[in-house]
Motif scaffolding. Sequence first.
Motif, PDB file in Angstrom:
ATOM      1  N   ALA A  23       0.829  -1.487   0.039  1.00  4.22           N
ATOM      2  CA  ALA A  23       0.260   0.147   0.259  1.00  4.22           C
ATOM      3  C   ALA A  23       0.747   1.111   0.067  1.00  4.22           C
ATOM      4  O   ALA A  23       1.783   1.444   0.602  1.00  4.22           O
ATOM      5  CB  ALA A  23      -1.075   0.118   1.570  1.00  4.22           C
ATOM      6  N   VAL A  24       0.511   2.125  -0.593  1.00  4.68           N
ATOM      7  CA  VAL A  24       1.969   3.226  -1.281  1.00  4.68           C
ATOM      8  C   VAL A  24       0.672   4.847  -0.752  1.00  4.68           C
ATOM      9  O   VAL A  24      -1.014   4.152  -1.402  1.00  4.68           O
ATOM     10  CB  VAL A  24       1.879   3.808  -2.808  1.00  4.68           C
ATOM     11  N   SER A  25       1.391   5.502  -0.235  1.00  7.70           N
ATOM     12  CA  SER A  25       0.405   6.385   0.369  1.00  7.70           C
ATOM     13  C   SER A  25       1.638   7.982   0.324  1.00  7.70           C
ATOM     14  O   SER A  25       3.204   7.367   0.779  1.00  7.70           O
ATOM     15  CB  SER A  25       0.095   6.746   1.101  1.00  7.70           C
ATOM     16  N   GLY A  26       1.225   8.629   0.213  1.00  7.65           N
ATOM     17  CA  GLY A  26       2.156  10.554   0.361  1.00  7.65           C
ATOM     18  C   GLY A  26       2.397  11.116  -0.929  1.00  7.65           C
ATOM     19  O   GLY A  26       1.208  11.362  -1.539  1.00  7.65           O
ATOM     20  N   ARG A  27       3.335  11.184  -1.573  1.00  9.76           N
ATOM     21  CA  ARG A  27       3.464  11.665  -2.754  1.00  9.76           C
ATOM     22  C   ARG A  27       2.882  11.334  -3.992  1.00  9.76           C
ATOM     23  O   ARG A  27       2.717  10.237  -3.537  1.00  9.76           O
ATOM     24  CB  ARG A  27       5.120  12.179  -2.712  1.00  9.76           C
ATOM     25  N   THR A  28       2.739  12.379  -4.871  1.00  9.38           N
ATOM     26  CA  THR A  28       2.228  11.623  -5.977  1.00  9.38           C
ATOM     27  C   THR A  28       3.143   9.847  -6.694  1.00  9.38           C
ATOM     28  O   THR A  28       4.528   9.660  -6.645  1.00  9.38           O
ATOM     29  CB  THR A  28       2.797  12.949  -6.985  1.00  9.38           C
ATOM     30  N   PHE A  29       2.065   9.459  -7.320  1.00 10.30           N
ATOM     31  CA  PHE A  29       2.369   7.725  -7.444  1.00 10.30           C
ATOM     32  C   PHE A  29       2.980   7.322  -8.699  1.00 10.30           C
ATOM     33  O   PHE A  29       3.706   6.904  -9.568  1.00 10.30           O
ATOM     34  CB  PHE A  29       0.868   7.170  -7.003  1.00 10.30           C
ATOM     35  N   SER A  30       1.968   8.554 -10.112  1.00  6.70           N
ATOM     36  CA  SER A  30       2.430   7.437 -11.394  1.00  6.70           C
ATOM     37  C   SER A  30       3.241   7.916 -11.935  1.00  6.70           C
ATOM     38  O   SER A  30       3.783   7.095 -12.400  1.00  6.70           O
ATOM     39  CB  SER A  30       1.323   8.772 -11.989  1.00  6.70           C
ATOM     40  N   SER A  31       4.730   9.063 -11.010  1.00  8.62           N
ATOM     41  CA  SER A  31       6.244   8.863 -12.252  1.00  8.62           C
ATOM     42  C   SER A  31       6.884   7.204 -11.398  1.00  8.62           C
ATOM     43  O   SER A  31       8.318   7.183 -12.193  1.00  8.62           O
ATOM     44  CB  SER A  31       6.892   9.562 -12.408  1.00  8.62           C
ATOM     45  N   TYR A  32       6.245   7.119 -10.675  1.00 11.50           N
ATOM     46  CA  TYR A  32       7.804   6.157  -9.337  1.00 11.50           C
ATOM     47  C   TYR A  32       7.277   4.867 -10.101  1.00 11.50           C
ATOM     48  O   TYR A  32       6.986   4.745 -11.050  1.00 11.50           O
ATOM     49  CB  TYR A  32       6.346   5.598  -8.241  1.00 11.50           C
ATOM     50  N   ALA A  33       8.413   4.102 -10.021  1.00  8.85           N
ATOM     51  CA  ALA A  33       8.614   2.894  -9.800  1.00  8.85           C
ATOM     52  C   ALA A  33       8.715   1.446  -8.471  1.00  8.85           C
ATOM     53  O   ALA A  33       9.048   2.612  -6.958  1.00  8.85           O
ATOM     54  CB  ALA A  33       9.745   2.031 -10.759  1.00  8.85           C
ATOM     55  N   ILE A  34       7.863   0.864  -7.873  1.00  4.16           N
ATOM     56  CA  ILE A  34       7.426   0.295  -7.366  1.00  4.16           C
ATOM     57  C   ILE A  34       8.586  -1.333  -7.247  1.00  4.16           C
ATOM     58  O   ILE A  34       8.003  -1.908  -8.154  1.00  4.16           O
ATOM     59  CB  ILE A  34       6.559   0.064  -6.600  1.00  4.16           C
ATOM     60  N   GLY A  35       9.446  -1.602  -6.591  1.00  5.92           N
ATOM     61  CA  GLY A  35      10.101  -2.513  -6.554  1.00  5.92           C
ATOM     62  C   GLY A  35       9.973  -3.586  -5.068  1.00  5.92           C
ATOM     63  O   GLY A  35       9.659  -3.209  -3.974  1.00  5.92           O
ATOM     64  N   TRP A  36       9.985  -4.917  -5.611  1.00  4.25           N
ATOM     65  CA  TRP A  36      10.242  -5.637  -4.355  1.00  4.25           C
ATOM     66  C   TRP A  36      11.071  -6.790  -3.645  1.00  4.25           C
ATOM     67  O   TRP A  36      11.721  -6.918  -5.177  1.00  4.25           O
ATOM     68  CB  TRP A  36       9.147  -7.397  -4.733  1.00  4.25           C
ATOM     69  N   PHE A  37      11.767  -6.495  -3.044  1.00  6.47           N
ATOM     70  CA  PHE A  37      12.990  -7.239  -3.078  1.00  6.47           C
ATOM     71  C   PHE A  37      12.605  -8.234  -1.222  1.00  6.47           C
ATOM     72  O   PHE A  37      11.852  -8.193  -1.108  1.00  6.47           O
ATOM     73  CB  PHE A  37      13.631  -6.103  -2.045  1.00  6.47           C
ATOM     74  N   ARG A  38      13.469  -9.535  -1.614  1.00  5.49           N
ATOM     75  CA  ARG A  38      13.593 -10.014  -0.378  1.00  5.49           C
ATOM     76  C   ARG A  38      15.042 -10.331   0.390  1.00  5.49           C
ATOM     77  O   ARG A  38      16.011  -9.713  -0.011  1.00  5.49           O
ATOM     78  CB  ARG A  38      13.483 -11.767  -0.951  1.00  5.49           C
ATOM     79  N   GLN A  39      15.143 -10.381   1.726  1.00 13.48           N
ATOM     80  CA  GLN A  39      16.337 -11.020   2.220  1.00 13.48           C
ATOM     81  C   GLN A  39      15.880 -12.073   2.826  1.00 13.48           C
ATOM     82  O   GLN A  39      15.132 -12.283   4.418  1.00 13.48           O
ATOM     83  CB  GLN A  39      16.765  -9.802   2.870  1.00 13.48           C
ATOM     84  N   ALA A  40      16.583 -12.711   2.618  1.00 12.80           N
ATOM     85  CA  ALA A  40      17.204 -13.954   3.694  1.00 12.80           C
ATOM     86  C   ALA A  40      18.071 -14.053   5.091  1.00 12.80           C
ATOM     87  O   ALA A  40      18.966 -13.109   4.313  1.00 12.80           O
ATOM     88  CB  ALA A  40      17.520 -15.251   2.946  1.00 12.80           C
ATOM     89  N   PRO A  41      18.067 -14.851   6.321  1.00 14.26           N
ATOM     90  CA  PRO A  41      18.932 -14.748   7.601  1.00 14.26           C
ATOM     91  C   PRO A  41      19.865 -14.966   6.459  1.00 14.26           C
ATOM     92  O   PRO A  41      20.173 -15.738   5.523  1.00 14.26           O
ATOM     93  CB  PRO A  41      17.995 -15.441   7.782  1.00 14.26           C
ATOM     94  N   GLY A  42      21.413 -14.203   6.873  1.00 10.68           N
ATOM     95  CA  GLY A  42      22.872 -14.288   6.484  1.00 10.68           C
ATOM     96  C   GLY A  42      22.590 -13.903   5.146  1.00 10.68           C
ATOM     97  O   GLY A  42      24.002 -14.164   4.915  1.00 10.68           O
ATOM     98  N   LYS A  43      21.580 -13.725   3.383  1.00 10.10           N
ATOM     99  CA  LYS A  43      21.981 -13.612   2.963  1.00 10.10           C
ATOM    100  C   LYS A  43      21.741 -11.750   2.587  1.00 10.10           C
ATOM    101  O   LYS A  43      21.063 -10.903   3.073  1.00 10.10           O
ATOM    102  CB  LYS A  43      21.139 -13.987   2.274  1.00 10.10           C
ATOM    103  N   GLU A  44      22.298 -11.005   1.202  1.00  5.91           N
ATOM    104  CA  GLU A  44      22.492  -9.710   1.346  1.00  5.91           C
ATOM    105  C   GLU A  44      20.570  -9.694   0.405  1.00  5.91           C
ATOM    106  O   GLU A  44      20.002 -10.239  -0.615  1.00  5.91           O
ATOM    107  CB  GLU A  44      23.203  -9.196   0.312  1.00  5.91           C
ATOM    108  N   ARG A  45      19.606  -8.596   0.340  1.00  4.78           N
ATOM    109  CA  ARG A  45      18.870  -8.138   0.143  1.00  4.78           C
ATOM    110  C   ARG A  45      18.400  -8.105  -1.462  1.00  4.78           C
ATOM    111  O   ARG A  45      20.342  -7.636  -2.103  1.00  4.78           O
ATOM    112  CB  ARG A  45      18.285  -6.390   0.542  1.00  4.78           C
ATOM    113  N   GLU A  46      18.227  -8.872  -2.147  1.00  8.81           N
ATOM    114  CA  GLU A  46      18.290  -8.953  -3.555  1.00  8.81           C
ATOM    115  C   GLU A  46      16.419  -8.416  -4.290  1.00  8.81           C
ATOM    116  O   GLU A  46      15.572  -8.396  -3.398  1.00  8.81           O
ATOM    117  CB  GLU A  46      18.173 -10.679  -3.919  1.00  8.81           C
ATOM    118  N   GLY A  47      16.769  -8.194  -5.199  1.00 11.16           N
ATOM    119  CA  GLY A  47      15.310  -7.441  -5.886  1.00 11.16           C
ATOM    120  C   GLY A  47      14.966  -8.777  -6.874  1.00 11.16           C
ATOM    121  O   GLY A  47      15.129  -9.611  -6.901  1.00 11.16           O
TER     122      GLY A  47
END
Length: 127
Positions: A23-47
């Motif tokens: 859920a996104v709120s705040g500033r104008t939304f239309s020009s944004y990119a929304i990414g999903w990342f994940r991070q497992a224990p002991g690992k780097e965050r990845e796209g």
Amino acid sequence: QVQLVESGGGLVQAGGSLRLSCAVSGRTFSSYAIGWFRQAPGKEREGVSCLSISDGTTYFKDSVKGRFTIARGNAKNAVYLQMNNLKPDDSAVYYCAATPYGTDSYRWSEPDEYPYWGQGTQVTVSA
């Protein structure tokens, strides 16, 4: 400022499905990119995936192609990550992130490109 709130995580068996919501709120939304990342224990965050709001381009990590989809909600203030055929390796804390600067195939998976982040939601896939 932009506020992001994830939901929809949980425990699922291998082969199952989950739909994460951002859920996104705040500033104008239309020009944004929304990414999903994940991070497992002991690992780097990845796209995992990204949606360019301005032109609808989507990006996916190779290991989730064909299993995950990303889409904007009808209300236009939410982005969903539909995850099918989940595997134990998909277990991680999943974060959504936003950038007002656009993205491309080189930048979408870099966490440093995103100034706004949600708090994360846990996804656990049992074997």
